[in-house]
Design an enzyme around this catalytic site. Sequence first.
Site, PDB file in Angstrom:
ATOM      1  N   ASP A 248      47.383 -12.859  24.942  1.00  0.00           N
ATOM      2  CA  ASP A 248      47.526 -12.952  23.357  1.00  0.00           C
ATOM      3  C   ASP A 248      46.533 -12.053  22.521  1.00  0.00           C
ATOM      4  O   ASP A 248      45.934 -11.150  23.223  1.00  0.00           O
ATOM      5  CB  ASP A 248      47.249 -14.542  23.259  1.00  0.00           C
ATOM      6  CG  ASP A 248      46.025 -15.238  24.239  1.00  0.00           C
ATOM      7  OD1 ASP A 248      45.273 -14.702  24.364  1.00  0.00           O
ATOM      8  OD2 ASP A 248      46.540 -16.217  24.789  1.00  0.00           O
ATOM      9  N   LYS A 270      49.090 -15.144  17.756  1.00  0.00           N
ATOM     10  CA  LYS A 270      49.318 -15.235  16.406  1.00  0.00           C
ATOM     11  C   LYS A 270      49.092 -13.832  15.864  1.00  0.00           C
ATOM     12  O   LYS A 270      48.329 -13.137  15.997  1.00  0.00           O
ATOM     13  CB  LYS A 270      48.123 -15.935  15.775  1.00  0.00           C
ATOM     14  CG  LYS A 270      48.736 -16.863  14.661  1.00  0.00           C
ATOM     15  CD  LYS A 270      47.447 -17.515  14.020  1.00  0.00           C
ATOM     16  CE  LYS A 270      46.902 -18.782  14.699  1.00  0.00           C
ATOM     17  NZ  LYS A 270      45.917 -19.473  13.693  1.00  0.00           N
ATOM     18  N   ILE A 306      37.785 -21.963  30.443  1.00  0.00           N
ATOM     19  CA  ILE A 306      36.847 -22.372  29.268  1.00  0.00           C
ATOM     20  C   ILE A 306      37.636 -22.290  27.922  1.00  0.00           C
ATOM     21  O   ILE A 306      37.649 -21.041  27.433  1.00  0.00           O
ATOM     22  CB  ILE A 306      35.585 -21.386  29.346  1.00  0.00           C
ATOM     23  CG1 ILE A 306      34.884 -21.740  30.849  1.00  0.00           C
ATOM     24  CG2 ILE A 306      34.700 -21.864  28.329  1.00  0.00           C
ATOM     25  CD1 ILE A 306      33.666 -20.974  30.900  1.00  0.00           C
ATOM     26  N   MET A 382      35.287 -21.304  18.807  1.00  0.00           N
ATOM     27  CA  MET A 382      35.985 -21.628  17.839  1.00  0.00           C
ATOM     28  C   MET A 382      35.498 -22.440  16.683  1.00  0.00           C
ATOM     29  O   MET A 382      35.991 -23.413  15.952  1.00  0.00           O
ATOM     30  CB  MET A 382      37.298 -22.759  18.164  1.00  0.00           C
ATOM     31  CG  MET A 382      38.112 -21.914  19.388  1.00  0.00           C
ATOM     32  SD  MET A 382      39.012 -23.086  20.277  1.00  0.00           S
ATOM     33  CE  MET A 382      37.879 -24.172  21.113  1.00  0.00           C
TER      34      MET A 382
HETATM   35  N1  SAH Z   1      38.694 -18.587  27.075  1.00  0.00           N
HETATM   36  C1  SAH Z   1      37.675 -17.747  26.011  1.00  0.00           C
HETATM   37  C2  SAH Z   1      37.744 -18.579  24.946  1.00  0.00           C
HETATM   38  C3  SAH Z   1      38.707 -19.089  24.030  1.00  0.00           C
HETATM   39  S1  SAH Z   1      38.503 -19.964  22.400  1.00  0.00           S
HETATM   40  C4  SAH Z   1      36.561 -17.560  26.884  1.00  0.00           C
HETATM   41  O1  SAH Z   1      36.178 -17.736  27.950  1.00  0.00           O
HETATM   42  O2  SAH Z   1      35.733 -16.798  26.071  1.00  0.00           O
HETATM   43  C5  SAH Z   1      38.357 -18.744  21.617  1.00  0.00           C
HETATM   44  C6  SAH Z   1      37.090 -18.702  21.148  1.00  0.00           C
HETATM   45  O3  SAH Z   1      36.312 -17.815  21.963  1.00  0.00           O
HETATM   46  C7  SAH Z   1      36.936 -17.961  19.683  1.00  0.00           C
HETATM   47  O4  SAH Z   1      37.230 -18.812  18.712  1.00  0.00           O
HETATM   48  C8  SAH Z   1      35.591 -17.637  19.631  1.00  0.00           C
HETATM   49  O5  SAH Z   1      34.589 -18.585  19.310  1.00  0.00           O
HETATM   50  C9  SAH Z   1      35.500 -17.533  21.059  1.00  0.00           C
HETATM   51  N2  SAH Z   1      35.501 -15.982  21.439  1.00  0.00           N
HETATM   52  C10 SAH Z   1      36.291 -15.248  22.334  1.00  0.00           C
HETATM   53  N3  SAH Z   1      36.009 -14.025  22.476  1.00  0.00           N
HETATM   54  C11 SAH Z   1      35.153 -13.588  21.518  1.00  0.00           C
HETATM   55  C12 SAH Z   1      34.217 -12.467  21.229  1.00  0.00           C
HETATM   56  N4  SAH Z   1      34.425 -11.628  21.812  1.00  0.00           N
HETATM   57  N5  SAH Z   1      33.213 -12.404  20.344  1.00  0.00           N
HETATM   58  C13 SAH Z   1      32.956 -13.843  19.854  1.00  0.00           C
HETATM   59  N6  SAH Z   1      33.575 -15.089  20.011  1.00  0.00           N
HETATM   60  C14 SAH Z   1      34.509 -14.699  21.084  1.00  0.00           C
END
Ligand code: SAH
Length: 454
Positions: A248, A270, A306, A382
């Site tokens: 995604d 999306k 996570i 998020m």
């Molecule tokens: N599984 C992912 C999180 C998914 S939820 C993890 O462990 O990182 C999606 C959220 O993750 C986004 O809304 C944002 O808040 C955060 N996120 C993911 N990648 C990011 C990045 N490169 N920089 C900042 N926030 C990030």
Amino acid sequence: MNYFPLFCDLHRKTVLLVGGGDVAERKARLLLKAGADLRVCATVFSSPFYEWQQAGKLTLLEKRFAPELIDDCWLVVAATNDREVNQQISACAEARRVFCNLVDAPELASAIMPSVVERSPLLVAISSAGAAPVMARLLREKIEALLPQHLGKITAWAGVLRPRVKAAFKQPAQRRRFWEKLFQHDRLAQTLANGDEDRAQQLTETLFSEPLATRGEVVLVGAGPGDAGLLTLKGLQQIQQADVVVYDRLVSDEVMELVRRDAERIFVGKRAGFHCVPQAAINQILLEQAKQGKRVVRLKGGDPFIFGRGAEELEALAGSGVPFSVVPGITAASGCSAYSGIPLTHRDYAQSVRLVTGHVQKEGALDWQNLAAEKQTLVFYMGLSQATEIQRQLMAHGMSGEMPVALVENGTSTRQRVFSGSLDRLAMLAEQAQSPSLIIVGRVVALRDRLRWF
Ligand code: SAH
């Protein structure tokens, strides 16, 4: 791509080498190894050339270079110590449409000889297109150290087995699995290296008779937050072996570049103007692909467990009999922390860290009282669109408006931006940032002033 990499068969093909000194000698050694029908033109030769001639390995032409010498050649190598002569040879070769390798002027060469790591029949060739031969050599040394000496033997062994494997396994995916099993066999290569061909034959027969895993599987892999260097080695192996990769929006292009080139890619995120594929449909895709016997990698940004809904996808598979496994990834909190110079814990400022969903709207969903407590770091995932609510609730529950906060946008990528300030300005800061962004709240944020490096 300045040069097209091509391995050519020089066996019994006429090659003209002009020059009889040290450099020419090195080229001659390689060309003889490749089985070329070598003619060497020079007025003076070093002694190995005479030995080679006596052994019937090449022909010496004791004369000056003349253009017609090129006429029936496949390749010309200009290795004299006279730059002008080399250039003249190159021009003659060009006019006759024969490839020419030049020792001292790579910019004029229509063919270059790469640095080679040889485990025949396996060859690794490295070229810097003449720009940095020393770099190519250093790289060659590294690869040389990396590849066991016996690699050639198992490669040759595989070469012999090829027609049989082709006949035994109709599907390319099956063949690939067989080869992976063969090359990853923990004893076969060693047995071949020891010269025990009978034993190697037995081991190979066992490989043929064992049923290949025909059941598909799903591997949930964390791609990390962006920088492809943060992918784990295991994650890399998985995406290199995948038949299908379901990914995604949060998976960076850089990581997608590392996916096996022939793998099918299914995007379920999306896209601008479209909704994302519903979770139930994603679950269905994983199940269907795996049931076709494919090795499916479900690639997710950060860590799949996570805020990744990874668990939901596995729960859907759990009853189906499709085997699954999980490869963790560096979660956004870790990545953003490291690349923004904001440690998540610190002996003086934060004894714990909390990863919090930013979907805070549901009344009573979060324990704000606890979140507003001192001596901890909060990381909201998020949370961008809820920044106003996060600010309001934390302050309403007693957190100081001066508490340092940071928003990290596109953390760890070259597009990373960090907005920092205090809690009472969080909503304003959030207006400047774009998704994906992480909100970090806590005294540790102030350390960024001294620890930023990226
Ligand atoms: N599984 C992912 C999180 C998914 S939820 C993890 O462990 O990182 C999606 C959220 O993750 C986004 O809304 C944002 O808040 C955060 N996120 C993911 N990648 C990011 C990045 N490169 N920089 C900042 N926030 C990030």
